[in-house]
Scaffold this active site. Structure first.
Site, PDB file in Angstrom:
ATOM      1  CG  ASP A  56     -22.522   2.152  -9.761  1.00  0.00           C
ATOM      2  OD1 ASP A  56     -21.382   2.635  -9.700  1.00  0.00           O
ATOM      3  OD2 ASP A  56     -22.756   0.935  -9.596  1.00  0.00           O
ATOM      4  CB  SER A  57     -19.525   6.903  -8.158  1.00  0.00           C
ATOM      5  OG  SER A  57     -19.514   7.560  -9.409  1.00  0.00           O
TER       6      SER A  57
ATOM      7  CG  ASP B 220     -21.503   2.344 -13.798  1.00  0.00           C
ATOM      8  OD1 ASP B 220     -21.021   1.375 -14.412  1.00  0.00           O
ATOM      9  OD2 ASP B 220     -21.002   2.810 -12.757  1.00  0.00           O
TER      10      ASP B 220
ATOM     11  CE  LYS C 234     -17.897   1.903 -14.796  1.00  0.00           C
ATOM     12  NZ  LYS C 234     -18.206   0.981 -13.676  1.00  0.00           N
TER      13      LYS C 234
ATOM     14  CD  GLU D 102     -19.163  -2.427 -10.163  1.00  0.00           C
ATOM     15  OE1 GLU D 102     -19.180  -3.292  -9.257  1.00  0.00           O
ATOM     16  OE2 GLU D 102     -19.329  -1.224  -9.954  1.00  0.00           O
TER      17      GLU D 102
ATOM     18  CD  GLU E 257     -13.099   1.493  -8.143  1.00  0.00           C
ATOM     19  OE1 GLU E 257     -13.942   1.289  -9.025  1.00  0.00           O
ATOM     20  OE2 GLU E 257     -13.353   2.119  -7.084  1.00  0.00           O
TER      21      GLU E 257
END
Ligand code: KIV
Length: 258
Positions: A25-26, A64, A94, A96, A163
């Protein structure tokens, strides 16, 4: 692991033998120009991930789950992940954090969806954690990350992104888990490393975090190339004869690729 958001980059990364491509999602920040990842939608990820899947033949493809595509409920996490595997051709998802999402990891893994977890600096919580900061610096915070990592492994995550955490903490977590850790700003002792492809190719403008290593300066090269194009057009140098069709070359293809 590298991020990829489009067909061409996926092809290049595949050719370079990068084993895992993350449609992160970056993309909200490096491709769409937002200041955080929060505006990214599941449709955005599906759109970009589909292009990556068309370009990559050999890599493990991880999509993501964007902000609020899995946090509201386990069911939502399952449906969102289903779209990434079914519509976008991803092999894994993925997400978070830990705590309330651990149940989603458990259910996804049980349903045959490989889940990559992500701890430390979790950009989707940027407002809750007070900015893009290094995490796990106090003993209490470090112990929480280690505990969360164990819970995520127990729930069935197949790997864990760490991270922006101190290298010692990443080493401890990596030693404590059976699943591989993949670090970004987490020092050399993780099992793997990930970078945002725009950062490592030198396409990102402005300040980049300390953990970024630039392996190329494609941004500078691109600006130079664009200047040269504008100059040559203004000077009448481009297009030259070799870029121009003659009336007797009608069978010549004007297609790309091949
Ligand atoms: O979105 C992303 O690109 C990521 C990586 C930085 C791990 O989460």
């Amino acid at each position: 692991m590298l991020t990829a958001y489009d067909y061409t980059t996926a092809r290049l990364a595949d050719e370079a033998g990068i084993p895992i491509l993350l449609v992160g999602d970056s993309l909200g920040m490096v491709v769409l120009g937002h200041s955080t990842t929060l505006p990214v939608t599941l449709d955005d990820i599906v759109h970009h991930a589909s292009a990556v899947a068309r370009g990559a033949a050999g890599a493990l493809l991880v999509g993501d789950l964007p902000f609020m595509s899995y946090q509201p409920s386990v069911e939502m996490a399952m449906v969102s992940s289903g779209r990434l595997l079914r519509e976008a051709g991803m092999h894994a998802v993925k997400l978070e954090g830990a705590g309330p999402v651990v149940e989603a990891v458990h259910r996804l893994a049980a349903a045959g969806v490989p889940v990559m977890a992500h701890l430390g600096l979790t950009p989707q919580s940027v407002h809750a954690i007070g900015g893009f900061r290094v995490r796990g610096r106090t003993q209490e915070a470090a112990e929480r990350i280690l505990g969360d990592a164990r819970e995520l492994e127990e729930a069935g995550a197949f790997s864990l992104v760490l991270e922006a955490v101190p290298a010692e903490l990443a080493r401890t977590v990596t030693a404590a888990l059976r699943i591989p850790t993949i670090g970004i700003g987490a020092g050399p002792d993780c099992d793997g490393q990930v970078l945002v492809v725009h950062d490592m190719l030198g396409l990102t403008t402005g300040r980049v975090p300390r953990f970024v290593k630039r392996y190329a300066n494609l941004g500078e090269q691109a600006v130079e190339a664009m200047r040269a194009f504008a100059r040559e057009v203004a000077d009448g140098e481009f297009p030259a004869a070799e870029h121009t069709y003659a009336s007797d070359s009608s069978r010549e293809s004007a297609r790309y690729g091949g």
